[in-house]
Scaffold this motif. Sequence first.
Motif, mmCIF file in Angstrom:
data_model
loop_
_atom_site.group_PDB
_atom_site.id
_atom_site.type_symbol
_atom_site.label_atom_id
_atom_site.label_comp_id
_atom_site.label_asym_id
_atom_site.label_seq_id
_atom_site.Cartn_x
_atom_site.Cartn_y
_atom_site.Cartn_z
ATOM 1 N N PRO A 1 34.071 42.039 43.885
ATOM 2 C CA PRO A 1 34.435 43.202 43.065
ATOM 3 C C PRO A 1 35.878 43.153 42.594
ATOM 4 C CG PRO A 1 33.398 43.837 45.151
ATOM 5 C CD PRO A 1 33.777 42.405 45.270
ATOM 6 N N GLY A 2 36.182 44.083 41.694
ATOM 7 C CA GLY A 2 37.549 44.207 41.205
ATOM 8 C C GLY A 2 37.779 43.412 39.939
ATOM 9 N N SER A 3 38.970 42.831 39.810
ATOM 10 C CA SER A 3 39.374 42.167 38.570
ATOM 11 C C SER A 3 39.163 40.654 38.607
ATOM 12 C CB SER A 3 40.854 42.475 38.298
ATOM 13 O OG SER A 3 41.661 42.026 39.377
ATOM 14 N N VAL A 4 38.341 40.160 39.527
ATOM 15 C CA VAL A 4 38.117 38.722 39.627
ATOM 16 C C VAL A 4 37.418 38.204 38.371
ATOM 17 C CG1 VAL A 4 36.984 36.882 40.929
ATOM 18 C CG2 VAL A 4 38.036 38.810 42.137
ATOM 19 N N LEU A 5 36.367 38.904 37.939
ATOM 20 C CA LEU A 5 35.681 38.548 36.697
ATOM 21 C C LEU A 5 36.355 39.228 35.512
ATOM 22 C CD1 LEU A 5 31.945 38.976 37.787
ATOM 23 C CD2 LEU A 5 33.138 36.816 37.379
ATOM 24 N N PRO A 6 36.295 38.637 34.317
ATOM 25 C CA PRO A 6 36.822 39.320 33.128
ATOM 26 C C PRO A 6 36.097 40.646 32.900
ATOM 27 C CG PRO A 6 36.419 36.997 32.664
ATOM 28 C CD PRO A 6 35.804 37.274 34.008
ATOM 29 N N GLY B 1 36.934 32.514 48.507
ATOM 30 C CA GLY B 1 37.886 33.148 49.415
ATOM 31 C C GLY B 1 38.235 34.571 49.036
ATOM 32 N N HIS B 2 37.673 35.093 47.923
ATOM 33 C CA HIS B 2 37.924 36.479 47.524
ATOM 34 C C HIS B 2 37.135 37.433 48.415
ATOM 35 C CE1 HIS B 2 40.186 35.537 43.926
ATOM 36 N NE2 HIS B 2 39.224 34.731 43.497
ATOM 37 N N PRO B 3 37.657 38.640 48.640
ATOM 38 C CA PRO B 3 36.864 39.655 49.352
ATOM 39 C C PRO B 3 35.537 39.867 48.626
ATOM 40 C CG PRO B 3 39.132 40.385 49.103
ATOM 41 C CD PRO B 3 39.007 39.142 48.267
#
Length: 284
Positions: free
Chosen positions: A113-118, A152-154
């Motif tokens: 989740p969050g800003s990892v994907l565009p 390695g991202h949450p």
Amino acid sequence: MYDVYIYIYMLHFIIFVSDYHIISYHTHLSNPSWLDSAKEHDALITDPPLSALGHRQAQETADHLSKITTDNNVHQILVSPYLRVIQTACPTSNVLGVPINIEYGLSEAHATPGSVLPSPKERFPYFPQISVNHKSLLEVLPTPGYTCPKTGHPCEAFAGRYVQRLGEFASILETTYHGKSVVLFSHAASVALVAALLKCSMRSLKFAPCGIYHLERRGNEGPWTLQRNGESNEEYVTENSPTTYPWGFSEKHFNEREGKPPYHGSSEGIDLDYFVEKEGESKM
């Protein structure tokens, strides 16, 4: 005539389409795979593009969907935020004339989740079919203490938390699009969403690349019925890769040991029969 009008008006269907989830790999050693190049250039390896075959399959699927939805107005197209799923959905958006709504509730397993994907706004210049005004019906939250084994991202723990999320999303879909027709583009693991709506076991459900599950419900509170099974794409896809196959959940996805990839995080009592309603009990 009046009865026919009511019949059509009450027709409520959902169509699920899985992504083509294998990217293009090259066999010649002097031409490295996309994955190797992505690692070299620090790209997000969990967000690969479609292969050339995947693009052909997406167009064939769109042509087929245009035929089976002829008598029903598609109100919305909801699409997972991953690149390969957006690319799969674009031909259908074009042939149906319906924009794409990016829906985080349909995100892949091990979602980050969050800003990892565009964002949809960042995707829009390259995919003008995307509606940047759509507000996602469900946001995906990382499971405390868990990270994606590839990046390695949450991330959200798989498989238990993922299945719980799709159960929640099924309920939101039923409420938000009551009496309307919706096409969803997601991933093979979204057979959990099919099971959540049908209130059945996940044991026998499999999803082929660009497979189509067609569910219908007639009446205000009637049960969902399965009109088409997505375990095969042979009716409308002319070629499949030898490296792809229909995917489904098995016991191992719910018996993982904590911290051991690719399955990690407690399943919290969730199993293949999680959506099968028992007397006096409801998961939805």
